[in-house]
Design a protein around this motif. Structure first.
Motif, short mmCIF file in Angstrom:
data_model
loop_
_atom_site.label_atom_id
_atom_site.label_comp_id
_atom_site.label_asym_id
_atom_site.label_seq_id
_atom_site.Cartn_x
_atom_site.Cartn_y
_atom_site.Cartn_z
N GLU A 138 10.09 8.60 34.40
CA GLU A 138 9.02 7.89 34.76
C GLU A 138 7.78 8.36 34.18
N GLY A 139 7.92 9.25 33.45
CA GLY A 139 6.81 9.77 32.66
C GLY A 139 5.87 10.95 33.46
N ARG A 140 6.57 11.40 34.30
CA ARG A 140 5.83 12.32 35.46
C ARG A 140 6.48 13.64 34.99
N ASP A 141 5.47 14.75 35.14
CA ASP A 141 6.00 16.32 35.01
C ASP A 141 5.88 17.16 36.12
N GLU A 160 10.97 12.54 35.33
CA GLU A 160 10.76 12.73 34.04
C GLU A 160 10.82 11.37 33.07
#
Length: 368
Positions: free
Chosen positions: A276-279, A274
């Motif tokens: 790192e900008g990932r979901d 999260e």
């Protein structure tokens, strides 16, 4: 608008107010719809637990209905009476199972009033909880559910906005029922013989039951005509690390670690992703967990794997639905029997009263 039903007829023409014995059927009608919807919506969105909760509400309604039949029939004075009254003959004619306790209990007990109020209050609270869920799911941020136009109203300022008016009615109605129940509890908190201040409670009790029947009928109609956006649910099924529980369970099995440790490890990876900008989890995340050879299940497979009793597996959900349908049929039969019994008793009493009053009133009683 809320006043127009989906088929174009006015909802106000429908007879939504039902006697207490019919509340059980209305609840179970919504109950079955909830089970079918639960098969379509993500397992964390709408759970079949609401269906089982409403099933238990019908048992409470039945107890309250039976409690209402406890009448101070031929009780005499506070200490009873010396007159040779034939109590059984009256109970048979009224067709009510009157339990003989004491005169004071029959005339001044408050628990039966409270039982009826609480049963109605609990039913509408369940409907309100369901409405709270739908408020989130039908919002643009989620878009999982679309209410029928008949259950929405236009926004005063935003042309594109559809206000979920029916859900607001359910939530506000539950709050009103809770308030009325609290008022009755406060009113009946008196010494046993001081019952004059109960004059307001009887109307509140009957009003709450009628109010509950209307709200449950509305909730059932909302469920019947709403649209579940399964495509959007499928698109977002793995967003937000929804497979984290599966990974934690797999990690516990593969590594032999306790579930708490596996839970902590997967949670740490989710927090890192999260940041790192990932979901969603990546292949690198699975490699770090030593689960590279055990890729996450697809959403459908993940749900199907939960096939324990009470789980989310579609087959298990359908089994639960069949059970609820069988129990619903039994409760509907009870309701019909009670309605028929009440109608017969009323007709017999009117005929008896007309005969006692004489020929001149026979026609009036028959017309009533």
């Amino acid at each position: 608008m809320i006043g127009t039903s989906p088929d174009g007829s006015h909802a106000g023409q429908r007879r939504l107010i039902r006697p207490q014995a019919r509340v059980a059927d209305e609840v179970l009608g919504a109950d079955v719809q909830l089970v079918h919807v639960a098969e379509l919506i993500d397992r964390e969105a709408l759970r079949p637990s609401l269906a089982h909760e409403t099933e238990r509400q019908t048992d409470r309604v039945r107890r309250a209905h039976d409690a209402a039949a406890q009448l101070p029939l031929l009780a005499g004075g506070v200490a009873g009476t010396t007159l040779p009254l034939r109590r059984a003959s009256y109970t048979d004619r009224l067709a009510v199972p009157v339990e003989v306790t004491t005169t004071r209990d029959a005339m001044w007990a408050t628990d039966n009033l409270v039982e009826v109020m609480v049963s109605g209050c609990q039913i509408v609270t369940t409907a309100s909880r369901f409405a709270e869920d739908l408020l989130a799911f039908c919002s643009p941020a989620f878009g999982y559910v679309r209410l029928h136009d008949a259950h929405c109203r236009a926004s005063v300022h935003l042309p594109q906005k559809r206000n979920p008016y029916a859900l607001t009615v359910l939530r506000g109605g539950a709050s009103m029922a809770i308030g009325r129940t609290t008022g009755v509890l406060t009113t009946v908190r008196t010494p046993t013989a001081q019952s004059d201040n109960w004059m307001h409670t009887y109307g509140e009790v009957l009003g709450t039951i009628e109010h509950a029947a209307v709200l449950v009928a509305l909730a059932a109609e909302v469920v019947e005509h709403m649209h579940v956006c399964t495509d959007k649910l499928g698109e977002r099924a793995l967003s937000g690390f929804t497979d984290a529980t599966d990974l934690a369970e797999q990690l516990a099995v593969v590594s032999g670690a306790d579930y708490r440790s596996a839970h902590r490890a997967v949670g740490a990876l989710a927090s890192k992703a999260e940041a790192e900008g990932r979901d969603r989890f990546s292949e690198a995340d699975l490699l770090e967990l030593n689960l590279a050879d055990r890729p996450p299940r697809e959403p459908a497979a993940s749900v199907a794997a939960r096939n324990v009793p009470g789980g989310a597996d579609p087959g298990e959900v359908r089994r639960q639905a069949r059970r609820l349908l069988r129990r619903t049929a039994a409760r509907r039969q009870w309701r019909e029997e009670q309605s028929a019994l009440a109608a017969t008793t009323r007709a017999n009493l009117l005929a008896e009263a007309a005969a006692a009053a004489g020929p001149s009133s026979a026609g009036s009683a028959a017309a009533g």
